[in-house]
Scaffold this motif. Structure first.
Motif, PDB file in Angstrom:
ATOM      1  N   SER A  59       0.836  -1.207   0.000  1.00 42.31           N
ATOM      2  CA  SER A  59       0.000   0.000   0.000  1.00 42.31           C
ATOM      3  C   SER A  59       0.873   1.260   0.000  1.00 42.31           C
ATOM      4  CB  SER A  59      -0.925   0.001   1.216  1.00 42.31           C
ATOM      5  OG  SER A  59      -0.155   0.057   2.395  1.00 42.31           O
ATOM      6  N   LEU A  60       0.308   2.332  -0.525  1.00 41.10           N
ATOM      7  CA  LEU A  60       1.024   3.599  -0.608  1.00 41.10           C
ATOM      8  C   LEU A  60       1.054   4.272   0.763  1.00 41.10           C
ATOM      9  CD1 LEU A  60      -0.536   5.038  -3.892  1.00 41.10           C
ATOM     10  CD2 LEU A  60       1.522   3.659  -3.645  1.00 41.10           C
ATOM     11  N   PRO A  61       2.227   4.722   1.225  1.00 42.85           N
ATOM     12  CA  PRO A  61       2.314   5.448   2.493  1.00 42.85           C
ATOM     13  C   PRO A  61       1.500   6.745   2.428  1.00 42.85           C
ATOM     14  CG  PRO A  61       4.488   4.777   1.749  1.00 42.85           C
ATOM     15  CD  PRO A  61       3.544   4.499   0.631  1.00 42.85           C
ATOM     16  N   ASP A  62       0.949   7.162   3.557  1.00 41.83           N
ATOM     17  CA  ASP A  62       0.069   8.338   3.594  1.00 41.83           C
ATOM     18  C   ASP A  62       0.735   9.605   3.064  1.00 41.83           C
ATOM     19  OD1 ASP A  62      -2.108   6.950   4.516  1.00 41.83           O
ATOM     20  OD2 ASP A  62      -1.741   7.431   6.626  1.00 41.83           O
ATOM     21  N   SER A  63       1.962   9.896   3.495  1.00 37.91           N
ATOM     22  CA  SER A  63       2.620  11.136   3.065  1.00 37.91           C
ATOM     23  C   SER A  63       2.814  11.134   1.551  1.00 37.91           C
ATOM     24  CB  SER A  63       3.959  11.315   3.780  1.00 37.91           C
ATOM     25  OG  SER A  63       4.827  10.242   3.469  1.00 37.91           O
ATOM     26  N   TYR A  64       3.160   9.985   1.001  1.00 40.22           N
ATOM     27  CA  TYR A  64       3.349   9.857  -0.449  1.00 40.22           C
ATOM     28  C   TYR A  64       2.014  10.017  -1.170  1.00 40.22           C
ATOM     29  CZ  TYR A  64       4.214   7.675  -4.950  1.00 40.22           C
ATOM     30  OH  TYR A  64       4.284   7.425  -6.297  1.00 40.22           O
ATOM     31  N   ARG A  65       1.006   9.313  -0.702  1.00 43.81           N
ATOM     32  CA  ARG A  65      -0.312   9.345  -1.338  1.00 43.81           C
ATOM     33  C   ARG A  65      -0.892  10.760  -1.331  1.00 43.81           C
ATOM     34  NH1 ARG A  65      -4.828   9.135   1.015  1.00 43.81           N
ATOM     35  NH2 ARG A  65      -4.018   8.250   2.939  1.00 43.81           N
ATOM     36  N   LEU A  66      -0.782  11.463  -0.209  1.00 48.34           N
ATOM     37  CA  LEU A  66      -1.302  12.824  -0.115  1.00 48.34           C
ATOM     38  C   LEU A  66      -0.569  13.770  -1.057  1.00 48.34           C
ATOM     39  CD1 LEU A  66      -1.834  13.068   3.740  1.00 48.34           C
ATOM     40  CD2 LEU A  66      -3.606  12.911   1.969  1.00 48.34           C
ATOM     41  N   PHE A  67       0.751  13.615  -1.178  1.00 48.26           N
ATOM     42  CA  PHE A  67       1.513  14.456  -2.097  1.00 48.26           C
ATOM     43  C   PHE A  67       1.081  14.219  -3.540  1.00 48.26           C
ATOM     44  CE2 PHE A  67       5.017  14.706  -5.136  1.00 48.26           C
ATOM     45  CZ  PHE A  67       5.216  16.079  -5.120  1.00 48.26           C
ATOM     46  N   VAL A  68       0.953  12.961  -3.930  1.00 48.70           N
ATOM     47  CA  VAL A  68       0.589  12.623  -5.312  1.00 48.70           C
ATOM     48  C   VAL A  68      -0.795  13.167  -5.654  1.00 48.70           C
ATOM     49  CG1 VAL A  68       0.068  10.694  -6.870  1.00 48.70           C
ATOM     50  CG2 VAL A  68       2.119  10.639  -5.465  1.00 48.70           C
ATOM     51  N   ARG A  69      -1.711  13.121  -4.721  1.00 45.48           N
ATOM     52  CA  ARG A  69      -3.073  13.630  -4.967  1.00 45.48           C
ATOM     53  C   ARG A  69      -3.084  15.136  -5.207  1.00 45.48           C
ATOM     54  NH1 ARG A  69      -7.164  11.622  -0.640  1.00 45.48           N
ATOM     55  NH2 ARG A  69      -8.551  12.702  -2.055  1.00 45.48           N
ATOM     56  N   GLU A  70      -2.053  15.833  -4.748  1.00 39.99           N
ATOM     57  CA  GLU A  70      -1.983  17.285  -4.910  1.00 39.99           C
ATOM     58  C   GLU A  70      -1.197  17.713  -6.151  1.00 39.99           C
ATOM     59  OE1 GLU A  70      -0.346  18.725  -1.274  1.00 39.99           O
ATOM     60  OE2 GLU A  70      -2.153  18.275  -0.130  1.00 39.99           O
ATOM     61  N   LEU A  71      -0.709  16.772  -6.939  1.00 42.78           N
ATOM     62  CA  LEU A  71       0.023  17.118  -8.169  1.00 42.78           C
ATOM     63  C   LEU A  71      -0.966  17.416  -9.291  1.00 42.78           C
ATOM     64  CD1 LEU A  71       3.172  14.822  -8.485  1.00 42.78           C
ATOM     65  CD2 LEU A  71       3.073  17.295  -8.286  1.00 42.78           C
ATOM     66  N   THR A  72      -1.541  18.587  -9.216  1.00 46.51           N
ATOM     67  CA  THR A  72      -2.513  19.011 -10.229  1.00 46.51           C
ATOM     68  C   THR A  72      -1.781  19.515 -11.466  1.00 46.51           C
ATOM     69  OG1 THR A  72      -2.539  21.248  -9.349  1.00 46.51           O
ATOM     70  CG2 THR A  72      -4.163  19.697  -8.439  1.00 46.51           C
ATOM     71  N   LYS A  73      -2.545  19.805 -12.501  1.00 43.72           N
ATOM     72  CA  LYS A  73      -1.976  20.329 -13.757  1.00 43.72           C
ATOM     73  C   LYS A  73      -1.220  21.646 -13.516  1.00 43.72           C
ATOM     74  CE  LYS A  73      -2.521  19.587 -18.355  1.00 43.72           C
ATOM     75  NZ  LYS A  73      -1.955  18.408 -18.946  1.00 43.72           N
ATOM     76  N   ALA A  74      -1.668  22.444 -12.542  1.00 40.07           N
ATOM     77  CA  ALA A  74      -1.004  23.718 -12.235  1.00 40.07           C
ATOM     78  C   ALA A  74       0.371  23.495 -11.602  1.00 40.07           C
ATOM     79  CB  ALA A  74      -1.869  24.548 -11.301  1.00 40.07           C
ATOM     80  N   ARG A  75       0.538  22.385 -10.925  1.00 39.61           N
ATOM     81  CA  ARG A  75       1.824  22.096 -10.282  1.00 39.61           C
ATOM     82  C   ARG A  75       2.764  21.310 -11.181  1.00 39.61           C
ATOM     83  NH1 ARG A  75       0.613  20.997  -3.940  1.00 39.61           N
ATOM     84  NH2 ARG A  75      -0.314  23.034  -3.589  1.00 39.61           N
ATOM     85  N   ALA A  76       2.187  20.348 -11.917  1.00 41.49           N
ATOM     86  CA  ALA A  76       3.005  19.509 -12.801  1.00 41.49           C
ATOM     87  C   ALA A  76       2.189  19.170 -14.033  1.00 41.49           C
ATOM     88  CB  ALA A  76       3.415  18.241 -12.072  1.00 41.49           C
ATOM     89  N   ALA A  77       2.603  19.682 -15.166  1.00 38.18           N
ATOM     90  CA  ALA A  77       1.870  19.420 -16.403  1.00 38.18           C
ATOM     91  C   ALA A  77       1.977  17.954 -16.806  1.00 38.18           C
ATOM     92  CB  ALA A  77       2.389  20.311 -17.514  1.00 38.18           C
ATOM     93  N   ASN A  78       3.133  17.339 -16.573  1.00 37.19           N
ATOM     94  CA  ASN A  78       3.377  15.947 -16.941  1.00 37.19           C
ATOM     95  C   ASN A  78       4.114  15.248 -15.806  1.00 37.19           C
ATOM     96  OD1 ASN A  78       2.757  16.042 -20.042  1.00 37.19           O
ATOM     97  ND2 ASN A  78       4.049  17.815 -19.619  1.00 37.19           N
ATOM     98  N   VAL A  79       3.797  13.968 -15.600  1.00 40.31           N
ATOM     99  CA  VAL A  79       4.474  13.179 -14.574  1.00 40.31           C
ATOM    100  C   VAL A  79       4.892  11.844 -15.179  1.00 40.31           C
ATOM    101  CG1 VAL A  79       4.286  12.077 -12.315  1.00 40.31           C
ATOM    102  CG2 VAL A  79       3.149  14.253 -12.717  1.00 40.31           C
ATOM    103  N   ALA A  80       6.155  11.479 -14.948  1.00 42.56           N
ATOM    104  CA  ALA A  80       6.687  10.185 -15.371  1.00 42.56           C
ATOM    105  C   ALA A  80       7.182   9.454 -14.123  1.00 42.56           C
ATOM    106  CB  ALA A  80       7.824  10.380 -16.360  1.00 42.56           C
ATOM    107  N   ILE A  81       7.248   8.130 -14.200  1.00 40.97           N
ATOM    108  CA  ILE A  81       7.610   7.336 -13.025  1.00 40.97           C
ATOM    109  C   ILE A  81       8.760   6.380 -13.354  1.00 40.97           C
ATOM    110  CG2 ILE A  81       6.792   5.667 -11.318  1.00 40.97           C
ATOM    111  CD1 ILE A  81       3.959   6.807 -11.769  1.00 40.97           C
ATOM    112  N   ILE A  82       9.775   6.418 -12.495  1.00 37.75           N
ATOM    113  CA  ILE A  82      10.834   5.412 -12.466  1.00 37.75           C
ATOM    114  C   ILE A  82      10.580   4.643 -11.174  1.00 37.75           C
ATOM    115  CG2 ILE A  82      13.300   4.987 -12.228  1.00 37.75           C
ATOM    116  CD1 ILE A  82      13.797   7.646 -13.668  1.00 37.75           C
ATOM    117  N   TYR A  83      10.485   3.323 -11.263  1.00 38.55           N
ATOM    118  CA  TYR A  83      10.141   2.573 -10.061  1.00 38.55           C
ATOM    119  C   TYR A  83      11.025   1.365  -9.844  1.00 38.55           C
ATOM    120  CZ  TYR A  83       7.722  -0.941 -12.912  1.00 38.55           C
ATOM    121  OH  TYR A  83       7.422  -1.929 -13.811  1.00 38.55           O
ATOM    122  N   ALA A  84      11.134   0.984  -8.561  1.00 37.79           N
ATOM    123  CA  ALA A  84      11.912  -0.182  -8.178  1.00 37.79           C
ATOM    124  C   ALA A  84      11.073  -1.121  -7.321  1.00 37.79           C
ATOM    125  CB  ALA A  84      13.161   0.247  -7.423  1.00 37.79           C
ATOM    126  N   GLY A  85       9.808  -0.810  -7.162  1.00 39.82           N
ATOM    127  CA  GLY A  85       8.930  -1.645  -6.354  1.00 39.82           C
ATOM    128  C   GLY A  85       8.078  -2.544  -7.221  1.00 39.82           C
TER     129      GLY A  85
END
Length: 140
Positions: A59-85
């Motif tokens: 499961s996603l940790p709370d601090s991470y999940r809350l941050f991701v939910r706030e990445l609106t278009k005004a904050r980040a037009a595009n998001v890419a993911i590099i993952y190791a999980g």
């Protein structure tokens, strides 16, 4: 190439993900505070691209999940993911980003991370930088 980009790592103590973030920063000559942890010390604002370098299993940790939910278009037009999980955490993250309204770059990049695998070799470096270049070239 000047582009407004940030690379954010979770967890911040993962040496390989941090090395990858610094490598991207050097390649694109990014600002001093462009590599940070999640949640970042400096908030994202009108970023053209935010790359999330994450290692999450389960499961996603709370601090991470809350941050991701706030990445609106005004904050980040595009998001890419590099993952190791696991891929499930990437899918959950992408769903949260879409709900927030930002453009999600579908192709997430997997990197191997382990106890004895904290260095980025030349082959991985070339592969990751090619992936980032592809992401930058295809921005919305």
């Amino acid at each position: 190439m000047a582009i407004k980009m940030r690379v954010l790592c979770y967890p911040e103590n993962n040496k390989k993900l941090r090395s990858i973030a610094e490598m991207i920063k050097a390649e694109y000559d990014l600002n001093v505070n462009s590599v940070d942890r999640i949640p970042p010390a400096y908030s994202c604002d009108k970023e053209r691209l935010v790359i999330l370098a994450i290692q999450i299993k389960g499961s996603l940790p709370d601090s991470y999940r809350l941050f991701v939910r706030e990445l609106t278009k005004a904050r980040a037009a595009n998001v890419a993911i590099i993952y190791a999980g696991d891929e499930a955490s990437v899918t959950k993250t992408q769903d949260l980003l879409r709900e927030a309204g930002t453009n999600v770059i579908e192709e997430a990049k997997f990197v191997k991370v382990g106890l004895f695998n904290s260095k980025v070799n030349d082959e991985e470096k070339a592969d990751i930088l090619a992936w980032v270049k592809n992401c930058v070239d295809n921005l919305a």
